[in-house]
Design a protein around this motif. Sequence first.
Motif, PDB file in Angstrom:
ATOM      1  N   ARG A  84       0.751  -1.255   0.128  1.00  0.00           N
ATOM      2  CA  ARG A  84       0.504   0.061  -0.177  1.00  0.00           C
ATOM      3  C   ARG A  84       0.451   1.666   0.124  1.00  0.00           C
ATOM      4  O   ARG A  84       1.950   1.530   0.397  1.00  0.00           O
ATOM      5  CB  ARG A  84      -1.125   0.107   1.171  1.00  0.00           C
ATOM      6  CG  ARG A  84      -1.436  -1.312   1.837  1.00  0.00           C
ATOM      7  CD  ARG A  84      -2.689  -1.792   2.663  1.00  0.00           C
ATOM      8  NE  ARG A  84      -3.169  -0.476   2.740  1.00  0.00           N
ATOM      9  CZ  ARG A  84      -3.538   0.267   3.833  1.00  0.00           C
ATOM     10  NH1 ARG A  84      -2.961   1.217   4.558  1.00  0.00           N
ATOM     11  NH2 ARG A  84      -5.037   0.671   3.485  1.00  0.00           N
ATOM     12  N   VAL A  85       1.056   2.419  -0.937  1.00  0.00           N
ATOM     13  CA  VAL A  85       1.848   3.146  -1.266  1.00  0.00           C
ATOM     14  C   VAL A  85       0.906   4.104  -1.666  1.00  0.00           C
ATOM     15  O   VAL A  85      -0.281   4.316  -2.113  1.00  0.00           O
ATOM     16  CB  VAL A  85       3.312   2.809  -2.325  1.00  0.00           C
ATOM     17  CG1 VAL A  85       3.657   1.480  -1.916  1.00  0.00           C
ATOM     18  CG2 VAL A  85       2.541   2.420  -3.587  1.00  0.00           C
ATOM     19  N   GLY A  86       1.344   5.188  -1.200  1.00  0.00           N
ATOM     20  CA  GLY A  86       1.459   7.236  -1.640  1.00  0.00           C
ATOM     21  C   GLY A  86       1.605   7.967  -3.023  1.00  0.00           C
ATOM     22  O   GLY A  86       3.576   7.147  -2.341  1.00  0.00           O
ATOM     23  N   VAL A  87       1.814   8.962  -3.389  1.00  0.00           N
ATOM     24  CA  VAL A  87       2.539   9.820  -4.167  1.00  0.00           C
ATOM     25  C   VAL A  87       2.376  10.572  -3.642  1.00  0.00           C
ATOM     26  O   VAL A  87       0.698  11.202  -3.956  1.00  0.00           O
ATOM     27  CB  VAL A  87       2.575   9.087  -5.771  1.00  0.00           C
ATOM     28  CG1 VAL A  87       3.696  10.358  -6.561  1.00  0.00           C
ATOM     29  CG2 VAL A  87       3.753   7.896  -6.473  1.00  0.00           C
ATOM     30  N   GLY A  88       3.573  11.732  -3.544  1.00  0.00           N
ATOM     31  CA  GLY A  88       2.320  12.995  -3.354  1.00  0.00           C
ATOM     32  C   GLY A  88       3.211  14.429  -4.574  1.00  0.00           C
ATOM     33  O   GLY A  88       2.504  14.310  -5.406  1.00  0.00           O
ATOM     34  N   CYS A  89       3.288  14.998  -3.600  1.00  0.00           N
ATOM     35  CA  CYS A  89       3.044  16.279  -5.133  1.00  0.00           C
ATOM     36  C   CYS A  89       3.950  16.058  -6.326  1.00  0.00           C
ATOM     37  O   CYS A  89       4.030  17.109  -7.204  1.00  0.00           O
ATOM     38  CB  CYS A  89       3.366  17.896  -4.372  1.00  0.00           C
ATOM     39  SG  CYS A  89       2.149  18.164  -3.406  1.00  0.00           S
ATOM     40  N   MET A  90       5.287  15.711  -5.724  1.00  0.00           N
ATOM     41  CA  MET A  90       6.739  15.677  -6.531  1.00  0.00           C
ATOM     42  C   MET A  90       6.625  14.100  -7.421  1.00  0.00           C
ATOM     43  O   MET A  90       6.334  13.087  -6.221  1.00  0.00           O
ATOM     44  CB  MET A  90       7.559  16.210  -6.081  1.00  0.00           C
ATOM     45  CG  MET A  90       8.212  15.864  -4.139  1.00  0.00           C
ATOM     46  SD  MET A  90       9.676  17.166  -3.962  1.00  0.00           S
ATOM     47  CE  MET A  90       9.092  16.516  -2.078  1.00  0.00           C
ATOM     48  N   VAL A  91       7.862  13.706  -8.070  1.00  0.00           N
ATOM     49  CA  VAL A  91       8.375  12.336  -8.667  1.00  0.00           C
ATOM     50  C   VAL A  91       9.741  12.170  -9.282  1.00  0.00           C
ATOM     51  O   VAL A  91       9.970  11.616  -9.604  1.00  0.00           O
ATOM     52  CB  VAL A  91       7.167  11.900  -9.286  1.00  0.00           C
ATOM     53  CG1 VAL A  91       5.457  11.884  -9.633  1.00  0.00           C
ATOM     54  CG2 VAL A  91       7.181  13.444 -10.821  1.00  0.00           C
ATOM     55  N   ASP A  92       9.967  13.424  -8.479  1.00  0.00           N
ATOM     56  CA  ASP A  92      11.873  13.711  -9.179  1.00  0.00           C
ATOM     57  C   ASP A  92      12.569  14.807  -8.757  1.00  0.00           C
ATOM     58  O   ASP A  92      11.588  15.560  -7.878  1.00  0.00           O
ATOM     59  CB  ASP A  92      11.938  13.498 -10.570  1.00  0.00           C
ATOM     60  CG  ASP A  92      13.714  12.033 -10.998  1.00  0.00           C
ATOM     61  OD1 ASP A  92      13.866  12.128  -9.489  1.00  0.00           O
ATOM     62  OD2 ASP A  92      13.368  12.389 -11.534  1.00  0.00           O
ATOM     63  N   SER A  93      13.637  14.640  -8.367  1.00  0.00           N
ATOM     64  CA  SER A  93      14.306  16.310  -8.300  1.00  0.00           C
ATOM     65  C   SER A  93      15.756  15.625  -8.317  1.00  0.00           C
ATOM     66  O   SER A  93      16.152  14.956  -9.141  1.00  0.00           O
ATOM     67  CB  SER A  93      14.588  16.507  -6.801  1.00  0.00           C
ATOM     68  OG  SER A  93      14.969  15.600  -5.706  1.00  0.00           O
ATOM     69  N   CYS A  94      16.445  17.122  -8.062  1.00  0.00           N
ATOM     70  CA  CYS A  94      18.097  16.647  -8.462  1.00  0.00           C
ATOM     71  C   CYS A  94      18.535  15.679  -8.213  1.00  0.00           C
ATOM     72  O   CYS A  94      19.698  14.929  -8.528  1.00  0.00           O
ATOM     73  CB  CYS A  94      19.119  17.772  -8.883  1.00  0.00           C
ATOM     74  SG  CYS A  94      19.292  18.751  -7.125  1.00  0.00           S
ATOM     75  N   ARG A  95      18.568  15.484  -7.020  1.00  0.00           N
ATOM     76  CA  ARG A  95      18.942  13.993  -5.401  1.00  0.00           C
ATOM     77  C   ARG A  95      20.324  15.117  -5.583  1.00  0.00           C
ATOM     78  O   ARG A  95      20.961  14.263  -4.754  1.00  0.00           O
ATOM     79  CB  ARG A  95      18.553  13.419  -6.958  1.00  0.00           C
ATOM     80  CG  ARG A  95      17.409  12.675  -6.810  1.00  0.00           C
ATOM     81  CD  ARG A  95      17.955  11.660  -7.246  1.00  0.00           C
ATOM     82  NE  ARG A  95      16.361  10.729  -8.087  1.00  0.00           N
ATOM     83  CZ  ARG A  95      16.008  10.038  -7.698  1.00  0.00           C
ATOM     84  NH1 ARG A  95      15.762   8.955  -6.933  1.00  0.00           N
ATOM     85  NH2 ARG A  95      14.469   9.446  -8.945  1.00  0.00           N
TER      86      ARG A  95
END
Length: 346
Positions: A84-95
């Motif tokens: 059971r998982v969730g995803v919020g407002c962002m899906v990537d970044s420079c890291r």
Amino acid sequence: MTTVAAWAAPAAKAPLERTTVSRRAVGEKDVLIDIAFVGICHSDIHQVREGWGKAIFPMVPGHEIAGVVAETGSGVTKYAIGDRVGVGCMVDSCRVCVNCRAGLQQYCSDGPVWTYNSVGKDGQPTYGGYAQKIVVDEDFVVRIPDALPLDAAAPLLCAGITTYSPLRHWNAGPGRSVAVVGLGGLGHMGVKIAHALGAEVTVLSQSLRKKDDGLRMGADHYHATADPATFTDLAGSLDLILNTVSAPLDFGAYFSLLRTDGAMVNLGMPEEAAEVDMQSLFGLRRSMSSSGIGGIPETQEMLDFCAEHGVVADIETIGADEINEAYERVLASDVRYRFVIDTATV
């Protein structure tokens, strides 16, 4: 590539309609999620109507995503099929920037890749959660504890973390007096979380219409801002004010409610510019600030906290064919307190 059913706005201010979008093939570190529920956030409406500036169309909104893992890439280590998982407002970044390395991906120096109305590292537009499925790098997926029902947990992925992060940062807890301006989708989560943190909680709303709800959610006090006596009675009594409304306020009046070193943190983002009289901040070292969601580690912390304390959103579940009506009802403040789309209807 996988084609999935979705609901999208074909152009600015246009009604949303059923369509299909392509999801990328599951890569080595990707997770394919069967979306079960997705919340309707006021920011979905701002962006569909280009209230915050030029946007990318067609647009599939939705950044309060709750579902179940359906497939994992060969290099995925955090999740397995059925989780059971969730995803919020962002899906990537420079890291690699200072903020990303600190777990503050929402403040990525290059700007995060938002879940929708953004461009991914592959150069393609991102499409959000008003859809059947989504593919996301495992590092931007969070685990939803078993104690949280998926439908009522979905709004935690934006409304929950947007209020939890500043409450934690400004040390809301026992002995601290916190006020929440506005009892809507954001505000009702702010009240519940502040109460669970042990703070003394006050709701500041235009009227007393939702007073019973506010007290039920954990508020200790409820005041109408339309009554001038509110600002007299509460003067200098608050440590922290969370402003959840997306409209200009008489900020000077609200600053007057703060104690020495008190802070007003703005979470709502009005489409029009707001005016602030800086003189109203002087004298007691009061401050005005803002806060934007939370990083991935803090989002997981928030979900675990909410599971421990039984905190979820008050929701009204709708079918996908009710999205456009729901948008109008959000604008009319006719929802208690978050619409959630059952994506089986997409």
